[in-house]
Write an enzyme that holds these catalytic residues in place. Structure first.
Site, PDB file in Angstrom:
ATOM      1  N   ASN A  86      -2.053   6.992  -2.199  1.00 43.23           N
ATOM      2  CA  ASN A  86      -3.307   6.786  -1.473  1.00 43.23           C
ATOM      3  C   ASN A  86      -4.082   5.617  -2.103  1.00 43.23           C
ATOM      4  O   ASN A  86      -5.311   5.652  -2.230  1.00 43.23           O
ATOM      5  CB  ASN A  86      -4.167   8.054  -1.475  1.00 43.23           C
ATOM      6  CG  ASN A  86      -5.282   7.988  -0.442  1.00 43.23           C
ATOM      7  OD1 ASN A  86      -5.187   7.254   0.548  1.00 43.23           O
ATOM      8  ND2 ASN A  86      -6.353   8.730  -0.672  1.00 43.23           N
TER       9      ASN A  86
ATOM     10  N   HIS B  68       0.864  -1.184   0.000  1.00 43.30           N
ATOM     11  CA  HIS B  68       0.000   0.000   0.000  1.00 43.30           C
ATOM     12  C   HIS B  68       0.895   1.226   0.000  1.00 43.30           C
ATOM     13  O   HIS B  68       1.701   1.431   0.900  1.00 43.30           O
ATOM     14  CB  HIS B  68      -0.923   0.022   1.210  1.00 43.30           C
ATOM     15  CG  HIS B  68      -1.872   1.187   1.198  1.00 43.30           C
ATOM     16  ND1 HIS B  68      -3.138   1.116   0.657  1.00 43.30           N
ATOM     17  CD2 HIS B  68      -1.721   2.462   1.637  1.00 43.30           C
ATOM     18  CE1 HIS B  68      -3.738   2.278   0.776  1.00 43.30           C
ATOM     19  NE2 HIS B  68      -2.899   3.120   1.361  1.00 43.30           N
ATOM     20  N   CYS B  69       0.751   2.055  -1.034  1.00 42.66           N
ATOM     21  CA  CYS B  69       1.601   3.240  -1.191  1.00 42.66           C
ATOM     22  C   CYS B  69       0.860   4.476  -0.677  1.00 42.66           C
ATOM     23  O   CYS B  69      -0.156   4.873  -1.263  1.00 42.66           O
ATOM     24  CB  CYS B  69       1.985   3.423  -2.659  1.00 42.66           C
ATOM     25  SG  CYS B  69       3.080   4.835  -2.939  1.00 42.66           S
ATOM     26  N   PRO B  70       1.330   5.102   0.398  1.00 37.76           N
ATOM     27  CA  PRO B  70       0.649   6.315   0.883  1.00 37.76           C
ATOM     28  C   PRO B  70       0.795   7.489  -0.079  1.00 37.76           C
ATOM     29  O   PRO B  70      -0.048   8.385  -0.079  1.00 37.76           O
ATOM     30  CB  PRO B  70       1.343   6.590   2.221  1.00 37.76           C
ATOM     31  CG  PRO B  70       2.674   5.931   2.105  1.00 37.76           C
ATOM     32  CD  PRO B  70       2.473   4.729   1.245  1.00 37.76           C
TER      33      PRO B  70
END
Length: 385
Positions: free
Chosen positions: A217, A212-214
């Protein structure tokens, strides 16, 4: 004592149903004589008031919910004989994981806005300061090179970042289907196909989940993995380009500001100071991002060459150690060779696709649906390019 109990039991056993009913009525009549209705009414009122006070002293609902959740976590530690250290760790740190997931989900929008603002500031400096300087000082061939390459790089960054944010990574179907699966998600309670993992931030299962890449998002999965990697490559190459081509400008701007601070009278105007500081800001930012993002991009390139994701890297490492201890050799079932792995990842099906799908923006979907995979490595060329 014993004989008395036996005799009393024998006597009571002779009562019939009607006789027992008469005895109960007589008992209540006797009770009403000793305690009249005028006395029973205050007792009932006292009991009702005590119950009301007890209800007022109860804890708030959110505290009771947290307490019930903690009790459930404690009970889950010994709910099954299959409980191991992983289950205990997940149960104990579940509140911590939930807090991290919630904060990351909330900060995702902030990170996306930060990427847009920082990238926009670099573009503003390039168009307002660097491009006029290039037209004044460089020769026509160098001007054509900088203009063409800079705009190609900018289009690649914007296109792939937009697609990586807006494209869903893919989720397994929730309705009944005939697709093969390897497990059942304990949180979604749905079948999980191979290479599918649950994301606590997105609160769903992701096909071929990488992470999951912040900064997006969004999760990086089957349908947007190529967009994410292409964005990383384009941005890292663009930062390296800005860092190398702007090195001399950075040295001149830094020397001018350093001289300005050492002299008593400022020899530069406000506009010149702003230009110098903007060049320094651009060079420091692009150089820092080039080192950090370049390392991340190289690591993902190694994973793609091996035919695995970031999560599968840890899973395959554990499985490899387990097989080696038993004297065997572990082979990644999704590894088809370096070149074939890149062809499958980039969606290259013919020679012209290296230009139209790799060097130019392309919105083509990856091969396969993410539900079924070829699990046996082959030596032949999957895509004869």
């Amino acid at each position: 004592m014993v004989s008395y109990r036996k005799s009393s039991t024998a006597k009571t056993s002779k009562f019939t149903g009607s006789q027992l009913q008469r005895l109960v009525c007589a008992y209540f009549r006797c009770r009403m004589r000793w305690c009249s209705s005028s006395m029973l009414h205050p007792l009932r009122c006292v009991r009702i008031r005590s119950c009301a006070r007890r209800g007022k002293n109860t804890l708030p609902l959110w505290i009771r919910e947290i307490w019930a959740y903690i009790r459930l976590l404690v009970q889950s530690l010994y709910f099954s004989s299959l409980t191991d250290s992983d289950v205990v760790f997940d149960s104990v740190f579940e509140p911590v994981f939930w807090t991290v997931d919630y904060v990351t989900r909330w900060f995702g929008t902030v990170f996306v806005c930060l990427v847009v603002i920082l990238t926009g500031s670099i573009l503003a400096i390039a168009y307002l300061i660097l491009l006029p300087m290039i037209f004044r000082t460089y020769s026509p061939p160098w001007i054509a090179w900088h203009v063409c390459y800079g705009h190609w790089n900018m289009v690649m960054i914007i296109f792939h970042y937009y697609k990586a944010i807006t494209t869903s990574p893919g989720s397994p179907p929730t309705e009944k289907n005939s697709s093969p699966f390897v497990a059942v998600c304990k949180k979604c309670i749905i079948p999980k196909p191979a290479r599918t993992h649950h994301c606590g931030i997105c609160n769903r299962c992701i096909l071929k989940m990488d992470h999951h890449c912040p900064w997006l998002n969004n999760c990086v999965g089957h349908f947007n993995h190529r967009y994410f990697f292409s964005f990383c490559v384009a941005l890292a190459v663009g930062c390296v380009y800005c860092s190398i081509s702007g090195r001399d400008l950075f040295i001149e701007a830094y020397s001018a500001i350093e001289t300005n601070y050492q002299t008593s009278a400022p020899p530069h105007t406000f506009k010149e100071k702003l230009i110098h500081k903007s060049i320094i800001y651009m060079w420091v930012l692009t150089s820092t991002v080039a080192v950090a993002l370049g390392s991340l991009t190289l690591w993902h390139a190694v994973l793609i060459s091996r035919g695995e994701t970031s999560i599968e890297r840890h899973i395959n490492s554990k499985e490899r150690n387990r097989v080696v201890k038993r004297g065997g050799v572990y082979r990644n079932p999704f590894n088809h060779g370096r070149l074939n792995n890149w062809k499958i990842f980039l969606g290259v099906e013919k020679t012209s696709h290296w230009l139209t799908r790799v060097l130019l923006p392309s919105g083509h979907a990856p091969p396969g649906d993410g539900l079924q995979w070829d699990v046996f490595p082959v030596k032949k060329d999957l895509i004869p390019v």
